[in-house]
Design a protein around this motif. Structure first.
Motif, PDB file in Angstrom:
ATOM      1  N   ALA A 178       0.839  -1.210   0.000  1.00 48.89           N
ATOM      2  CA  ALA A 178       0.000   0.000   0.000  1.00 48.89           C
ATOM      3  C   ALA A 178       0.869   1.253   0.000  1.00 48.89           C
ATOM      4  CB  ALA A 178      -0.927   0.000   1.207  1.00 48.89           C
ATOM      5  N   LYS A 179       0.517   2.219  -0.851  1.00 50.42           N
ATOM      6  CA  LYS A 179       1.295   3.452  -0.948  1.00 50.42           C
ATOM      7  C   LYS A 179       0.667   4.604  -0.178  1.00 50.42           C
ATOM      8  CE  LYS A 179       3.567   4.197  -4.776  1.00 50.42           C
ATOM      9  NZ  LYS A 179       3.866   4.424  -6.209  1.00 50.42           N
ATOM     10  N   ASN A 180      -0.504   4.375   0.417  1.00 54.72           N
ATOM     11  CA  ASN A 180      -1.105   5.371   1.304  1.00 54.72           C
ATOM     12  C   ASN A 180      -2.037   4.640   2.268  1.00 54.72           C
ATOM     13  OD1 ASN A 180      -3.895   5.319   0.017  1.00 54.72           O
ATOM     14  ND2 ASN A 180      -2.675   6.029  -1.728  1.00 54.72           N
ATOM     15  N   ASP A 181      -2.447   5.323   3.328  1.00 52.68           N
ATOM     16  CA  ASP A 181      -3.225   4.672   4.384  1.00 52.68           C
ATOM     17  C   ASP A 181      -4.615   4.240   3.931  1.00 52.68           C
ATOM     18  OD1 ASP A 181      -1.048   5.048   5.948  1.00 52.68           O
ATOM     19  OD2 ASP A 181      -1.962   6.470   7.350  1.00 52.68           O
ATOM     20  N   ARG A 182      -5.235   5.032   3.067  1.00 57.60           N
ATOM     21  CA  ARG A 182      -6.578   4.645   2.592  1.00 57.60           C
ATOM     22  C   ARG A 182      -6.514   3.333   1.810  1.00 57.60           C
ATOM     23  NH1 ARG A 182     -10.840   8.085   3.024  1.00 57.60           N
ATOM     24  NH2 ARG A 182     -10.404  10.215   3.696  1.00 57.60           N
ATOM     25  N   ALA A 183      -5.520   3.221   0.937  1.00 54.19           N
ATOM     26  CA  ALA A 183      -5.350   1.985   0.171  1.00 54.19           C
ATOM     27  C   ALA A 183      -5.061   0.820   1.116  1.00 54.19           C
ATOM     28  CB  ALA A 183      -4.215   2.154  -0.834  1.00 54.19           C
ATOM     29  N   HIS A 184      -4.236   1.068   2.124  1.00 52.88           N
ATOM     30  CA  HIS A 184      -3.874   0.036   3.093  1.00 52.88           C
ATOM     31  C   HIS A 184      -5.126  -0.510   3.792  1.00 52.88           C
ATOM     32  CE1 HIS A 184      -0.559  -1.450   5.936  1.00 52.88           C
ATOM     33  NE2 HIS A 184      -1.671  -2.055   6.300  1.00 52.88           N
ATOM     34  N   GLU A 185      -5.968   0.394   4.266  1.00 52.42           N
ATOM     35  CA  GLU A 185      -7.172  -0.042   4.988  1.00 52.42           C
ATOM     36  C   GLU A 185      -8.091  -0.880   4.107  1.00 52.42           C
ATOM     37  OE1 GLU A 185      -8.839   3.596   6.600  1.00 52.42           O
ATOM     38  OE2 GLU A 185      -8.071   3.055   8.574  1.00 52.42           O
ATOM     39  N   LYS A 186      -8.242  -0.467   2.846  1.00 48.46           N
ATOM     40  CA  LYS A 186      -9.143  -1.195   1.942  1.00 48.46           C
ATOM     41  C   LYS A 186      -8.582  -2.561   1.576  1.00 48.46           C
ATOM     42  CE  LYS A 186     -11.658   2.724   0.027  1.00 48.46           C
ATOM     43  NZ  LYS A 186     -12.124   3.416  -1.209  1.00 48.46           N
ATOM     44  N   LEU A 187      -7.267  -2.660   1.420  1.00 52.24           N
ATOM     45  CA  LEU A 187      -6.653  -3.946   1.102  1.00 52.24           C
ATOM     46  C   LEU A 187      -6.728  -4.884   2.304  1.00 52.24           C
ATOM     47  CD1 LEU A 187      -3.545  -2.710  -0.924  1.00 52.24           C
ATOM     48  CD2 LEU A 187      -5.604  -3.814  -1.833  1.00 52.24           C
ATOM     49  N   VAL A 188      -6.489  -4.357   3.497  1.00 47.56           N
ATOM     50  CA  VAL A 188      -6.591  -5.174   4.710  1.00 47.56           C
ATOM     51  C   VAL A 188      -8.017  -5.670   4.895  1.00 47.56           C
ATOM     52  CG1 VAL A 188      -6.539  -5.102   7.234  1.00 47.56           C
ATOM     53  CG2 VAL A 188      -4.622  -4.184   5.933  1.00 47.56           C
ATOM     54  N   GLN A 189      -8.999  -4.811   4.608  1.00 51.11           N
ATOM     55  CA  GLN A 189     -10.395  -5.221   4.756  1.00 51.11           C
ATOM     56  C   GLN A 189     -10.721  -6.383   3.824  1.00 51.11           C
ATOM     57  OE1 GLN A 189     -12.529  -4.037   7.168  1.00 51.11           O
ATOM     58  NE2 GLN A 189     -13.685  -5.838   6.510  1.00 51.11           N
ATOM     59  N   GLN A 190     -10.126  -6.386   2.627  1.00 51.01           N
ATOM     60  CA  GLN A 190     -10.336  -7.511   1.706  1.00 51.01           C
ATOM     61  C   GLN A 190      -9.738  -8.796   2.267  1.00 51.01           C
ATOM     62  OE1 GLN A 190      -9.673  -6.702  -2.592  1.00 51.01           O
ATOM     63  NE2 GLN A 190      -9.503  -4.546  -2.007  1.00 51.01           N
ATOM     64  N   LEU A 191      -8.596  -8.679   2.944  1.00 53.78           N
ATOM     65  CA  LEU A 191      -8.014  -9.857   3.590  1.00 53.78           C
ATOM     66  C   LEU A 191      -8.930 -10.361   4.693  1.00 53.78           C
ATOM     67  CD1 LEU A 191      -4.299  -8.681   3.821  1.00 53.78           C
ATOM     68  CD2 LEU A 191      -5.142 -10.598   2.461  1.00 53.78           C
ATOM     69  N   VAL A 192      -9.486  -9.423   5.477  1.00 49.41           N
ATOM     70  CA  VAL A 192     -10.417  -9.783   6.544  1.00 49.41           C
ATOM     71  C   VAL A 192     -11.661 -10.457   5.960  1.00 49.41           C
ATOM     72  CG1 VAL A 192     -11.942  -8.860   8.348  1.00 49.41           C
ATOM     73  CG2 VAL A 192      -9.610  -7.974   8.124  1.00 49.41           C
ATOM     74  N   ASP A 193     -12.138  -9.923   4.836  1.00 46.38           N
ATOM     75  CA  ASP A 193     -13.338 -10.461   4.178  1.00 46.38           C
ATOM     76  C   ASP A 193     -13.062 -11.736   3.387  1.00 46.38           C
ATOM     77  OD1 ASP A 193     -14.725  -8.304   5.192  1.00 46.38           O
ATOM     78  OD2 ASP A 193     -14.605  -7.119   3.342  1.00 46.38           O
ATOM     79  N   LYS A 194     -11.797 -12.153   3.336  1.00 48.92           N
ATOM     80  CA  LYS A 194     -11.382 -13.370   2.613  1.00 48.92           C
ATOM     81  C   LYS A 194     -11.687 -13.281   1.119  1.00 48.92           C
ATOM     82  CE  LYS A 194     -12.324 -16.137   6.761  1.00 48.92           C
ATOM     83  NZ  LYS A 194     -13.122 -17.227   7.341  1.00 48.92           N
ATOM     84  N   SER A 195     -11.562 -12.069   0.565  1.00 43.84           N
ATOM     85  CA  SER A 195     -11.860 -11.885  -0.854  1.00 43.84           C
ATOM     86  C   SER A 195     -10.614 -11.748  -1.721  1.00 43.84           C
ATOM     87  CB  SER A 195     -12.761 -10.654  -1.045  1.00 43.84           C
ATOM     88  OG  SER A 195     -12.109  -9.473  -0.612  1.00 43.84           O
ATOM     89  N   VAL A 196      -9.425 -11.777  -1.112  1.00 46.70           N
ATOM     90  CA  VAL A 196      -8.181 -11.700  -1.876  1.00 46.70           C
ATOM     91  C   VAL A 196      -7.839 -13.094  -2.411  1.00 46.70           C
ATOM     92  CG1 VAL A 196      -5.708 -11.192  -1.781  1.00 46.70           C
ATOM     93  CG2 VAL A 196      -7.320  -9.759  -0.523  1.00 46.70           C
ATOM     94  N   THR A 197      -7.476 -13.175  -3.684  1.00 47.36           N
ATOM     95  CA  THR A 197      -7.061 -14.446  -4.279  1.00 47.36           C
ATOM     96  C   THR A 197      -5.574 -14.648  -4.030  1.00 47.36           C
ATOM     97  OG1 THR A 197      -8.717 -14.228  -6.036  1.00 47.36           O
ATOM     98  CG2 THR A 197      -6.914 -15.784  -6.416  1.00 47.36           C
ATOM     99  N   ARG A 198      -5.216 -15.745  -3.351  1.00 50.91           N
ATOM    100  CA  ARG A 198      -3.806 -16.054  -3.089  1.00 50.91           C
ATOM    101  C   ARG A 198      -3.581 -17.545  -3.339  1.00 50.91           C
ATOM    102  NH1 ARG A 198      -3.265 -13.974   2.876  1.00 50.91           N
ATOM    103  NH2 ARG A 198      -5.481 -14.502   2.820  1.00 50.91           N
ATOM    104  N   LYS A 199      -2.919 -17.848  -4.458  1.00 53.68           N
ATOM    105  CA  LYS A 199      -2.648 -19.238  -4.816  1.00 53.68           C
ATOM    106  C   LYS A 199      -1.141 -19.490  -4.826  1.00 53.68           C
ATOM    107  CE  LYS A 199      -6.824 -19.684  -7.675  1.00 53.68           C
ATOM    108  NZ  LYS A 199      -7.351 -19.977  -9.039  1.00 53.68           N
ATOM    109  N   TYR A 200      -0.758 -20.592  -4.203  1.00 50.98           N
ATOM    110  CA  TYR A 200       0.644 -20.962  -4.069  1.00 50.98           C
ATOM    111  C   TYR A 200       0.892 -22.305  -4.746  1.00 50.98           C
ATOM    112  CZ  TYR A 200       1.098 -17.502  -0.242  1.00 50.98           C
ATOM    113  OH  TYR A 200       1.118 -16.354   0.511  1.00 50.98           O
ATOM    114  N   ARG A 201       2.099 -22.481  -5.280  1.00 58.04           N
ATOM    115  CA  ARG A 201       2.530 -23.784  -5.782  1.00 58.04           C
ATOM    116  C   ARG A 201       3.548 -24.342  -4.791  1.00 58.04           C
ATOM    117  NH1 ARG A 201       1.397 -24.387 -11.502  1.00 58.04           N
ATOM    118  NH2 ARG A 201      -0.727 -23.558 -11.698  1.00 58.04           N
TER     119      ARG A 201
END
Length: 303
Positions: free
Chosen positions: A148-171
């Motif tokens: 995140a390059k600013n606090d507003r972006a940080h909060e919104k990205l963290v909220q997506q992690l909390v909401d389990k809406s971020v796609t994270r796939k590992y091999r």
């Protein structure tokens, strides 16, 4: 040190103080406003207040903005593998062996050191040692991270992690031959009571859910894709060990006799999220690092 004065207007009547303050500057977030209030940098009619104070018309709000805390982390020029960047967010492909953020005794050579040299505008929510860091991956795990390059972006990205809406796939390459094609591991993770340096599945741990899909099988190993629903420390490493298929090369959770890979064979290859400003879904893919590809070829040849 800077002072900002504001008189509560009719349209702000009844609003929480932290909400009012967050609207006074374009780049201020609710979290930042709460920090200023709790640290005593805000007065209402000459008295300190609380974030949930209900504003009244005519209230005189005085905000004293403290000088920024000096950052002891050294900016270091690095050849970062940047996949995407704009005014709000940056996506970087972290190499195996690189620590994400500095810690006492390890203040150089981290991803944060490189990010600080690359750009000066990083979110401050996670403190001076972890500017811009929304989530992290282990030192010996390679792959994609959002910054995140600013606090507003940080909060919104963290909220997506909390909401389990971020796609994270590992091999990953794991010991053993997994008999079924798909699986879900739903087991809580917490500190190992026998070893505080490790995480483990414990009854009173935090909820952790990992979905996996077998991509290929070899003589003694399986090649899998794991998708995170939650993001606990060492989650994939702990979960795969828990079901009897620990990661190859993992010095902490793998078997005593494992591959000499200088760390686990784990790569964060897919990262998807909703952009904090445009609200468009974005997804990025990073290919497997060379050592991982070579290992797969070797395992196929030995099959």
């Amino acid at each position: 040190m800077e002072n900002i004065q504001h008189i509560i207007q009719e349209n702000e009547k009844g609003n929480r103080l932290d909400l009012v303050i967050s609207t006074l500057q374009e780049d201020w977030s609710r979290t930042q406003a709460q920090f200023l209030i709790k640290e005593g940098h805000v007065t209402v009619n000459g008295k300190t207040s609380k974030p949930n104070y209900k504003s009244a018309v005519g209230d005189e709000v005085l905000i004293t903005i403290p000088d920024p805390e000096p950052l002891d982390v050294i900016a270091e020029e690095m050849d970062l593998d940047i996949y995407y960047e704009d005014e709000d967010v940056l996506v970087v492909n972290k190499p195996k062996g690189m620590v994400v953020h500095p810690a006492p005794g390890h203040l150089t050579g981290t991803l944060v050191n490189g990010l600080m040299a690359h750009c000066k505008d990083l979110s401050g929510i996670n403190g001076v040692m972890r500017p811009g860091i929304v989530h992290r991956i282990d030192k010996d795990t390679s792959g994609l991270l959002m910054v995140a390059k600013n606090d507003r972006a940080h909060e919104k990205l963290v909220q997506q992690l909390v909401d389990k809406s971020v796609t994270r796939k590992y091999r990953a390459i794991v010991h053993g031959i997994i008999p079924h094609e798909y699986g879900t591991i739903d087991a809580p993770i917490g500190r190992d009571p026998k070893d505080r340096q490790k995480m483990t599945v414990v009854t009173k741990g935090k909820q952790a859910v990992t979905h996996f899909h077998v991509l290929d099988r070899f003589k003694e190993f399986s090649f899998v894709e794991c998708e995170l629903e939650t993001g606990r420390t060492h989650q994939i490493r702990v979960h795969m060990k828990y079901i009897g298929f620990p990661l190859a090369g993992d010095p902490k959770y793998g078997p005593r006799k494992t591959m000499d890979l200088n760390g686990q064979a784990l790569h964060a290859g897919v990262l998807g999220f909703v952009h904090p400003r445009t609200e468009e879904y974005m997804e990025f893919q990073a290919p497997l690092p060379a050592y991982f590809e070579e290992l797969l070829i070797q395992l196929k040849n030995d099959r």
